[in-house]
Design a protein around this motif. Structure first.
Motif, mmCIF file in Angstrom:
data_model
loop_
_atom_site.group_PDB
_atom_site.id
_atom_site.type_symbol
_atom_site.label_atom_id
_atom_site.label_comp_id
_atom_site.label_asym_id
_atom_site.label_seq_id
_atom_site.Cartn_x
_atom_site.Cartn_y
_atom_site.Cartn_z
ATOM 1 N N LEU A 1 0.828 -1.207 0.000
ATOM 2 C CA LEU A 1 0.000 0.000 0.000
ATOM 3 C C LEU A 1 0.863 1.257 0.000
ATOM 4 O O LEU A 1 0.530 2.234 -0.675
ATOM 5 C CB LEU A 1 -0.919 0.008 1.229
ATOM 6 N N SER A 2 1.985 1.225 0.722
ATOM 7 C CA SER A 2 2.847 2.398 0.791
ATOM 8 C C SER A 2 3.413 2.751 -0.578
ATOM 9 O O SER A 2 3.587 3.936 -0.906
ATOM 10 C CB SER A 2 3.989 2.177 1.792
ATOM 11 N N ILE A 3 3.699 1.750 -1.405
ATOM 12 C CA ILE A 3 4.199 2.004 -2.758
ATOM 13 C C ILE A 3 3.113 2.643 -3.619
ATOM 14 O O ILE A 3 3.366 3.618 -4.343
ATOM 15 C CB ILE A 3 4.694 0.699 -3.400
ATOM 16 N N ILE A 4 1.897 2.115 -3.526
ATOM 17 C CA ILE A 4 0.794 2.667 -4.312
ATOM 18 C C ILE A 4 0.493 4.104 -3.901
ATOM 19 O O ILE A 4 0.240 4.971 -4.753
ATOM 20 C CB ILE A 4 -0.460 1.779 -4.158
ATOM 21 N N VAL A 5 0.534 4.370 -2.591
ATOM 22 C CA VAL A 5 0.301 5.739 -2.105
ATOM 23 C C VAL A 5 1.378 6.676 -2.633
ATOM 24 O O VAL A 5 1.089 7.808 -3.049
ATOM 25 C CB VAL A 5 0.257 5.774 -0.561
ATOM 26 N N GLN A 6 2.627 6.215 -2.658
ATOM 27 C CA GLN A 6 3.714 7.042 -3.196
ATOM 28 C C GLN A 6 3.508 7.316 -4.686
ATOM 29 O O GLN A 6 3.742 8.434 -5.155
ATOM 30 C CB GLN A 6 5.050 6.340 -2.967
ATOM 31 N N TRP A 7 3.075 6.299 -5.434
ATOM 32 C CA TRP A 7 2.790 6.512 -6.862
ATOM 33 C C TRP A 7 1.702 7.559 -7.041
ATOM 34 O O TRP A 7 1.778 8.413 -7.934
ATOM 35 C CB TRP A 7 2.360 5.193 -7.504
ATOM 36 N N LEU B 1 -4.699 12.231 7.112
ATOM 37 C CA LEU B 1 -5.854 13.130 7.037
ATOM 38 C C LEU B 1 -6.960 12.566 6.153
ATOM 39 O O LEU B 1 -8.128 12.936 6.305
ATOM 40 C CB LEU B 1 -5.424 14.501 6.506
ATOM 41 N N VAL B 2 -6.603 11.684 5.224
ATOM 42 C CA VAL B 2 -7.604 11.079 4.339
ATOM 43 C C VAL B 2 -7.807 9.601 4.668
ATOM 44 O O VAL B 2 -8.312 8.836 3.847
ATOM 45 C CB VAL B 2 -7.197 11.250 2.853
ATOM 46 N N GLY B 3 -7.403 9.214 5.871
ATOM 47 C CA GLY B 3 -7.646 7.856 6.334
ATOM 48 C C GLY B 3 -6.672 6.807 5.837
ATOM 49 O O GLY B 3 -6.962 5.611 5.906
ATOM 50 N N ILE B 4 -5.520 7.231 5.327
ATOM 51 C CA ILE B 4 -4.498 6.299 4.833
ATOM 52 C C ILE B 4 -3.264 6.420 5.710
ATOM 53 O O ILE B 4 -2.782 7.533 5.970
ATOM 54 C CB ILE B 4 -4.121 6.596 3.373
ATOM 55 N N GLU B 5 -2.745 5.297 6.188
ATOM 56 C CA GLU B 5 -1.567 5.342 7.028
ATOM 57 C C GLU B 5 -0.379 5.894 6.236
ATOM 58 O O GLU B 5 -0.185 5.550 5.069
ATOM 59 C CB GLU B 5 -1.232 3.948 7.561
ATOM 60 N N PRO B 6 0.420 6.762 6.852
ATOM 61 C CA PRO B 6 1.549 7.382 6.140
ATOM 62 C C PRO B 6 2.525 6.331 5.603
ATOM 63 O O PRO B 6 2.863 5.378 6.312
ATOM 64 C CB PRO B 6 2.218 8.231 7.234
ATOM 65 N N PRO B 7 2.959 6.466 4.351
ATOM 66 C CA PRO B 7 3.970 5.548 3.815
ATOM 67 C C PRO B 7 5.246 5.540 4.647
ATOM 68 O O PRO B 7 5.965 4.534 4.679
ATOM 69 C CB PRO B 7 4.227 6.099 2.404
#
Length: 226
Positions: free
Chosen positions: A21-27, A96-102
């Protein structure tokens, strides 16, 4: 340490590549920043528009930050510093948008630290030469060689663990807060965590970004001038 499960995996030759998930969030952040940069830099005019003013204010802020902390001679680091500034800040604020920080992912924190480390060492070698770079480990006298090597190695570890530790602690506290408020009621989960999000996502996220950036800039200047 939390075991991070991949969302999907694929094989690249003999290596398994895990997409978390952290990779997708970074993308997603990279895509957003790319589109934002394209939007702010199209149709530039001598008499700036509102969107152009926003971009210029950010650039001028980064230029001022580099000049005040590194000096006029390091103005070429403005793109690097600006990229780390906005990229790390957005990663730290995804809560802030409900996603854990990468940056809660040790791999992401370590990658950021290694980028800073490589830039510092690479620029130092470019500026003073390979021979001077290695002889600098024995200054001010040869007995300091082990300590100087340890100091260089500890820099990326320090950057990584500080970023990872603080962002993980913030995420854990937020999870505990939501679990505790679950029994109180749905409305409590909406209203009360606002103050926690303000502190852990905005304030603490910005502070960790500033600390990471300041240490990187300071070490670029100090090590390249040794």
């Amino acid at each position: 340490m939390e075991n991070i499960e991949p969302i999907f995996s694929f094989n690249l030759w003999k290596f398994q590549v895990d997409i978390t998930l952290s990779i997708i969030v970074q993308w997603a952040i990279i895509l957003i920043l790319t589109l934002l940069a394209f939007y702010l830099t199209t149709s530039l005019r001598e008499r700036p528009t509102r969107k152009q003013n926003i971009g210029e204010i950010f650039v001028e802020t980064i230029i001022k930050l580099v000049k005040e902390n590194m000096g006029e001679n390091y103005i070429g680091f403005v793109p690097f510093v600006g990229t780390i500034f906005i990229y790390l800040l957005l990663m730290n604020m995804t809560g802030l948008v409900g996603i854990e920080p990468p940056t809660k992912d040790i791999n992401v924190a370590l990658a950021m630290a290694l980028i800073a480390f490589i830039v510092i060492q690479g620029y130092t070698i470019k500026r003073i030469g390979l021979l001077h770079y290695f002889t600098g480990y024995a200054k001010p006298f040869a007995a300091m060689l082990p300590m100087n090597i340890m100091e260089r190695i500890m820099l990326p570890l320090s950057l990584c663990l500080r970023l990872f530790g603080n962002m993980t602690a913030a995420a854990v506290i937020m999870d505990l807060a939501y679990e505790g408020l679950h029994g109180v009621g749905f409305l409590a989960q909406i209203g009360l965590p606002i103050f926690l999000h303000f502190y852990f996502d905005i304030f603490d996220g910005a502070i960790q970004m500033i600390i990471f950036l300041m240490l990187t800039m300071i070490n670029i200047k100090i090590i390249s001038e040794h």
